[in-house]
Motif scaffolding. Structure first.
Motif, PDB file in Angstrom:
ATOM      1  N   MET A   9      -5.611   0.816  16.945  1.00 31.31           N
ATOM      2  CA  MET A   9      -6.428  -0.065  16.123  1.00 31.31           C
ATOM      3  C   MET A   9      -5.544  -1.184  15.580  1.00 31.31           C
ATOM      4  SD  MET A   9      -8.656   0.839  12.722  1.00 31.31           S
ATOM      5  CE  MET A   9     -10.092   1.501  13.500  1.00 31.31           C
ATOM      6  N   ASN A  10      -6.023  -2.412  15.694  1.00 32.14           N
ATOM      7  CA  ASN A  10      -5.281  -3.564  15.202  1.00 32.14           C
ATOM      8  C   ASN A  10      -5.533  -3.758  13.718  1.00 32.14           C
ATOM      9  OD1 ASN A  10      -4.308  -4.158  17.757  1.00 32.14           O
ATOM     10  ND2 ASN A  10      -6.049  -5.449  18.242  1.00 32.14           N
ATOM     11  N   GLY A  11      -4.573  -4.381  13.068  1.00 31.12           N
ATOM     12  CA  GLY A  11      -4.690  -4.661  11.654  1.00 31.12           C
ATOM     13  C   GLY A  11      -3.334  -5.027  11.092  1.00 31.12           C
ATOM     14  N   VAL A  12      -3.257  -5.086   9.782  1.00 30.63           N
ATOM     15  CA  VAL A  12      -2.001  -5.404   9.106  1.00 30.63           C
ATOM     16  C   VAL A  12      -1.741  -4.367   8.024  1.00 30.63           C
ATOM     17  CG1 VAL A  12      -2.183  -7.882   9.538  1.00 30.63           C
ATOM     18  CG2 VAL A  12      -3.082  -6.944   7.429  1.00 30.63           C
ATOM     19  N   HIS A  13      -0.491  -4.283   7.606  1.00 29.28           N
ATOM     20  CA  HIS A  13      -0.126  -3.389   6.521  1.00 29.28           C
ATOM     21  C   HIS A  13       0.146  -4.227   5.273  1.00 29.28           C
ATOM     22  CE1 HIS A  13       0.558  -0.634   9.882  1.00 29.28           C
ATOM     23  NE2 HIS A  13       0.221   0.287   9.001  1.00 29.28           N
ATOM     24  N   TYR A  14      -0.397  -3.778   4.170  1.00 27.60           N
ATOM     25  CA  TYR A  14      -0.208  -4.435   2.881  1.00 27.60           C
ATOM     26  C   TYR A  14       0.539  -3.478   1.978  1.00 27.60           C
ATOM     27  CZ  TYR A  14      -1.302  -6.475  -1.669  1.00 27.60           C
ATOM     28  OH  TYR A  14      -1.208  -7.018  -2.922  1.00 27.60           O
ATOM     29  N   VAL A  15       1.576  -3.966   1.315  1.00 29.46           N
ATOM     30  CA  VAL A  15       2.341  -3.154   0.366  1.00 29.46           C
ATOM     31  C   VAL A  15       1.966  -3.608  -1.038  1.00 29.46           C
ATOM     32  CG1 VAL A  15       4.632  -2.450  -0.397  1.00 29.46           C
ATOM     33  CG2 VAL A  15       4.209  -2.861   2.036  1.00 29.46           C
ATOM     34  N   THR A  16       1.490  -2.667  -1.839  1.00 28.55           N
ATOM     35  CA  THR A  16       0.960  -3.008  -3.155  1.00 28.55           C
ATOM     36  C   THR A  16       2.043  -3.414  -4.142  1.00 28.55           C
ATOM     37  OG1 THR A  16       1.062  -0.732  -3.943  1.00 28.55           O
ATOM     38  CG2 THR A  16      -0.996  -1.450  -2.915  1.00 28.55           C
ATOM     39  N   ARG A  17       1.591  -4.171  -5.122  1.00 26.51           N
ATOM     40  CA  ARG A  17       2.381  -4.465  -6.313  1.00 26.51           C
ATOM     41  C   ARG A  17       1.746  -3.671  -7.448  1.00 26.51           C
ATOM     42  NH1 ARG A  17       1.713 -10.772  -5.507  1.00 26.51           N
ATOM     43  NH2 ARG A  17      -0.133  -9.937  -4.558  1.00 26.51           N
ATOM     44  N   ASP A  18       2.487  -3.395  -8.472  1.00 26.70           N
ATOM     45  CA  ASP A  18       1.982  -2.599  -9.587  1.00 26.70           C
ATOM     46  C   ASP A  18       0.715  -3.232 -10.150  1.00 26.70           C
ATOM     47  OD1 ASP A  18       2.115  -0.446 -11.409  1.00 26.70           O
ATOM     48  OD2 ASP A  18       2.950  -1.759 -12.939  1.00 26.70           O
ATOM     49  N   GLY A  19      -0.361  -2.437 -10.216  1.00 25.00           N
ATOM     50  CA  GLY A  19      -1.616  -2.905 -10.786  1.00 25.00           C
ATOM     51  C   GLY A  19      -2.626  -3.404  -9.770  1.00 25.00           C
TER      52      GLY A  19
END
Length: 70
Positions: A1-11
């Protein structure tokens, strides 16, 4: 499955992440949760460094708008 990874910031919250990435949230939040097992268990506000997979989803169908002046 195609897509992107997002890394969260606090909050970070999922609906805002989806709005920024996809430009909408209706039906999208649910699909992102389905693609990320255990993400819902983290609660509504994420700490930093949580990696979220944002799958490639089809664009919404646009309705043809008819103007009465056309």
């Amino acid at each position: 499955m195609n897509g992107v990874h997002y890394v969260t910031r606090d909050g970070d919250v999922l609906d805002l992440i989806c709005w920024r990435h996809y430009g909408r949230t209706a039906g999208i939040v649910e699909k992102v949760l389905e693609a990320n097992y255990g993400l819902a268990a983290l609660g509504p506000i994420y700490p930093e460094q949580v990696t979220i997979f944002l799958p490639e989803l089809p664009k919404p169908k646009t309705k043809q708008v008819i103007n009465i002046w056309d």
